[in-house]
Design an enzyme around this catalytic site. Structure first.
Site, short mmCIF file in Angstrom:
data_model
loop_
_atom_site.label_atom_id
_atom_site.label_comp_id
_atom_site.label_asym_id
_atom_site.label_seq_id
_atom_site.Cartn_x
_atom_site.Cartn_y
_atom_site.Cartn_z
N PRO A 1 0.92 -1.15 -0.05
CA PRO A 1 0.12 0.01 0.18
C PRO A 1 0.78 1.37 0.09
O PRO A 1 1.83 1.60 0.63
CB PRO A 1 -0.89 -0.09 1.31
CG PRO A 1 -0.09 -1.27 2.25
CD PRO A 1 0.69 -2.04 1.00
N ASN A 2 0.39 2.24 -0.75
CA ASN A 2 0.90 3.60 -0.96
C ASN A 2 2.01 3.89 -1.58
O ASN A 2 2.58 4.90 -1.88
CB ASN A 2 1.02 4.03 0.53
CG ASN A 2 -0.14 4.36 1.40
OD1 ASN A 2 -1.24 4.97 0.94
ND2 ASN A 2 -0.11 3.78 2.69
N TYR B 1 11.30 8.50 0.77
CA TYR B 1 11.16 7.41 -0.25
C TYR B 1 12.13 7.99 -1.39
O TYR B 1 12.04 7.12 -2.28
CB TYR B 1 9.92 7.27 -0.27
CG TYR B 1 9.13 6.60 0.87
CD1 TYR B 1 9.68 5.40 1.36
CD2 TYR B 1 8.02 7.29 1.51
CE1 TYR B 1 9.09 5.05 2.52
CE2 TYR B 1 7.56 6.70 2.76
CZ TYR B 1 8.22 5.57 3.04
OH TYR B 1 7.62 5.04 4.52
N ARG C 1 5.08 11.14 -2.57
CA ARG C 1 5.00 10.68 -1.08
C ARG C 1 6.29 10.66 -0.64
O ARG C 1 7.25 10.16 -0.88
CB ARG C 1 4.59 9.05 -0.94
CG ARG C 1 4.38 8.42 0.46
CD ARG C 1 4.23 6.84 0.43
NE ARG C 1 4.16 6.44 1.63
CZ ARG C 1 4.41 5.26 1.95
NH1 ARG C 1 4.59 4.42 1.04
NH2 ARG C 1 4.40 4.88 3.30
N HIS D 1 12.87 -2.86 1.41
CA HIS D 1 12.33 -1.50 2.01
C HIS D 1 13.16 -0.39 1.32
O HIS D 1 14.32 -0.68 1.43
CB HIS D 1 12.22 -1.33 3.39
CG HIS D 1 11.45 -2.44 4.23
ND1 HIS D 1 10.01 -2.40 3.79
CD2 HIS D 1 11.80 -3.55 4.51
CE1 HIS D 1 9.61 -3.59 4.44
NE2 HIS D 1 10.61 -4.26 4.80
N GLU E 1 13.10 -9.83 1.16
CA GLU E 1 12.01 -8.44 1.85
C GLU E 1 12.88 -7.35 1.36
O GLU E 1 14.07 -7.24 1.44
CB GLU E 1 11.98 -8.74 3.12
CG GLU E 1 11.26 -7.59 3.76
CD GLU E 1 11.21 -7.81 5.37
OE1 GLU E 1 11.15 -8.89 6.06
OE2 GLU E 1 10.70 -6.75 6.09
N ARG F 1 13.87 4.15 11.87
CA ARG F 1 12.50 5.01 12.04
C ARG F 1 11.95 4.67 13.45
O ARG F 1 12.31 4.25 14.02
CB ARG F 1 11.79 4.67 10.52
CG ARG F 1 12.64 5.03 9.35
CD ARG F 1 11.82 4.89 8.25
NE ARG F 1 10.62 5.82 8.16
CZ ARG F 1 9.56 5.65 7.13
NH1 ARG F 1 9.74 4.58 6.31
NH2 ARG F 1 8.53 6.43 7.27
C1 DQA Z 1 8.58 0.97 3.37
C2 DQA Z 1 8.61 1.19 4.98
C3 DQA Z 1 7.25 0.82 5.87
O1 DQA Z 1 7.33 1.18 7.02
C4 DQA Z 1 6.37 1.82 4.96
O2 DQA Z 1 4.99 1.44 5.97
C5 DQA Z 1 6.17 1.77 3.79
C6 DQA Z 1 7.23 1.82 2.87
C7 DQA Z 1 9.64 1.36 2.73
O3 DQA Z 1 9.80 0.78 1.36
O4 DQA Z 1 10.59 2.02 3.21
O5 DQA Z 1 5.13 2.30 3.20
O6 DQA Z 1 8.19 -0.65 3.22
#
Ligand code: DQA
Length: 149
Positions: free
Chosen positions: A13-14, A26, A21, A103, A101, A110
């Site tokens: 999401p997002n 990011y 964003r 990010h 995984e 954070r």
């Molecule tokens: C994220 C880190 C997550 O905590 C956050 O909710 C995101 C993006 C990242 O790519 O840094 O939506 O997964």
């Protein structure tokens, strides 16, 4: 199986809002920019990718379930679902495929609620804090893993 392997890259999401964003966290690349880099890198190292995004947990779960017969490995940035979703953990646990995984941000630097991941226990490894490069690093890693399998 490494050459020609098909990798599912999932985004939660997002992440469809990348570019506008919180760019200080990011970066300014859009998700389409990241997809283009992944397509080019995958081609260069002999993988093919299927790059998807959803804001819906159940859709991600269904994609993960189905990939057990269609893909050789999964790279996942589950975004906020990383920190909440037992359903995604359970789906990743049933596919018998290597999972990496990713990010964009360094989640360990954070807020404390981002320090826990439901996905890490079933991932071969976690790449965080390198922005879009995390995705191409994950492609290199999954190629090595599949080559050894
Ligand atoms: C994220 C880190 C997550 O905590 C956050 O909710 C995101 C993006 C990242 O790519 O840094 O939506 O997964």
């Amino acid at each position: 199986m490494a050459d020609g392997a098909k990798i599912l890259i999932l985004n939660g999401p997002n992440l469809n809002m990348l570019g506008i964003r919180e760019p200080s966290i990011y970066g300014s690349d859009t998700l389409a920019d990241i997809e283009h880099r992944c397509v080019a890198h995958a081609k260069a190292i002999g993988l093919s990718i299927d790059f998807r995004q959803s804001n819906i947990e159940g859709e991600l779960v269904t994609w993960i379930q189905n990939c057990r017969t269609t893909h050789h490995g999964v790279i996942i940035n589950a975004a906020a679902f990383t920190h909440t979703s037992v359903a995604i953990l359970d789906a990743l646990s049933l596919i018998d495929r290597p999972v990496i995984e990713v990010h964009l941000s360094n989640i360990l630097a954070r807020e404390s609620f981002r320090h826990h991941s439901y996905i890490s226990p079933v991932a071969v490894g976690v790449i965080c804090g390198f922005g879009w490069r995390g995705y191409t690093l994950a492609l290199d890693a999954i190629k090595d893993i599949l080559g050894k399998g």
